[in-house]
Design an enzyme around this catalytic site. Structure first.
Site, PDB file in Angstrom:
ATOM      1  N   ALA A 194       8.656   9.154 -19.125  1.00  0.00           N
ATOM      2  CA  ALA A 194       9.039   9.727 -20.425  1.00  0.00           C
ATOM      3  C   ALA A 194       8.746  11.219 -20.520  1.00  0.00           C
ATOM      4  CB  ALA A 194       8.327   8.996 -21.552  1.00  0.00           C
ATOM      5  N   SER A 195       8.857  11.923 -19.413  1.00  0.00           N
ATOM      6  CA  SER A 195       8.612  13.365 -19.442  1.00  0.00           C
ATOM      7  C   SER A 195       9.704  14.129 -20.177  1.00  0.00           C
ATOM      8  CB  SER A 195       8.494  13.918 -18.010  1.00  0.00           C
ATOM      9  OG  SER A 195       7.422  13.312 -17.327  1.00  0.00           O
ATOM     10  N   ARG A 196      10.848  13.481 -20.358  1.00  0.00           N
ATOM     11  CA  ARG A 196      12.009  14.165 -20.945  1.00  0.00           C
ATOM     12  C   ARG A 196      13.014  13.112 -21.425  1.00  0.00           C
ATOM     13  NH1 ARG A 196      12.049  14.123 -15.487  1.00  0.00           N
ATOM     14  NH2 ARG A 196      10.744  15.970 -15.456  1.00  0.00           N
ATOM     15  N   TYR A 217      23.883   1.478  -7.119  1.00  0.00           N
ATOM     16  CA  TYR A 217      23.350   1.797  -8.446  1.00  0.00           C
ATOM     17  C   TYR A 217      23.557   0.630  -9.407  1.00  0.00           C
ATOM     18  CZ  TYR A 217      22.782   3.930 -13.045  1.00  0.00           C
ATOM     19  OH  TYR A 217      22.382   4.203 -14.328  1.00  0.00           O
TER      20      TYR A 217
END
Length: 275
Positions: A13-15, A167
């Site tokens: 959750a840094s960004r 992915y």
């Protein structure tokens, strides 16, 4: 119901969306443990666990930045323990961390394949496993525990596989954790749900999606508001769902979504993958 005094353990959750979600919770006075790798500023990728912690505290919450590779069992177990020791338990887990690489099979290096499966599938499973004892305690205390994973509804349409098989499998691995854990944890009173955006969200991940312009995107705030609605719902009655942000907000009575557009009022919004 609000999130005052609740403790959230969130991965990556840094960004972006993850940070938006916990800042929304922090406004209620929540405690937030940020388990992520970024400790040093990167000119190409803004935000660290320390800048995120500062924003959380500025918003009104308490923050615990924890440098953690969520693929590493010892690190994740230690991070969960440190969170519980610091704040007295864990009430909410947000599986936010994810690696993306939209490449066909011939152009997907196995190192990148392993990264996506390590972060998306192993990381989600491991964080859930490590937080489970504390989530059970939260349930026993009547604190309405939730697990929220940022992953799409399961959709076996081949068109979502063909362009980027690796992915898609990695993201659907996260979704299968939701499907299985929701039923497994139901007797404990722990809610397990997924959340996915209807349209592309403007985050650093846009660098991985060629041709997407910011004016065709929404801001992370829409996911934060939808996540808040889920996390403040009754855990016993809200589990096993693959929520879409627009639908969550509509149920909460929010029908005008124009303020979430990067360009206010834009009608040329790009649908997200898997929908």
């Amino acid at each position: 119901m609000n999130l005052k005094g609740k403790t959230i353990f969130i991965s990556g959750a840094s960004r972006g969306i993850g940070l938006a979600i916990v800042k929304k919770a922090a406004a209620d006075g929540a405690n937030v443990a940020i388990a992520a790798k970024t400790t040093d500023p990167n000119p190409k990728l803004p935000g660290t666990i320390f800048t995120a912690a500062a924003e959380i505290e500025q918003a009104g919450g308490k923050a615990l930045p924890l440098q953690c590779d969520i693929r590493d069992e010892e690190q994740v177990v230690a991070a969960a323990w440190k969170t519980a020791e610091t704040f007295g338990g864990i009430d909410i887990l947000v599986n936010n961390a994810s690696a993306i690489n939209l490449t066909p099979t011939h152009a997907t290096p196995m190192k990148r394949f392993d990264l996506m499966f390590g972060v998306n599938v192993r990381g989600t499973y491991l964080c859930t496993q490590a937080c489970l004892p504390y989530l059970k305690q939260s349930a026993d205390r009547g604190r309405n525990p939730h697990v929220l994973t940022l992953s799409p509804p399961l959709n076996m349409d081949p068109r979502w596989f063909a362009p980027h098989v690796a992915y898609t499998m990695a993201k659907y691995g996260m979704s299968m954790c939701v499907l299985g854990h929701a039923e497994e944890f139901r007797p404990y009173g722990i809610a397990v749900n997924a959340l996915w955006p209807r349209t592309v969200i403007q985050t650093a991940a846009l660098q991985m999606i060629p041709g997407v312009q910011p004016e065709h995107c929404r801001k992370p705030d829409i996911m934060a508001d939808a996540a808040y609605a889920i996390l403040t719902s009754d855990a016993a009655a809200t589990t096993g769902n693959f929520f879409i942000d627009e639908e969550v907000l509509a149920k909460a009575g929010v029908t005008d979504l124009s303020r979430y557009s990067v360009v206010p009022g834009s009608r040329q919004l790009m649908p997200d993958l898997f929908l």
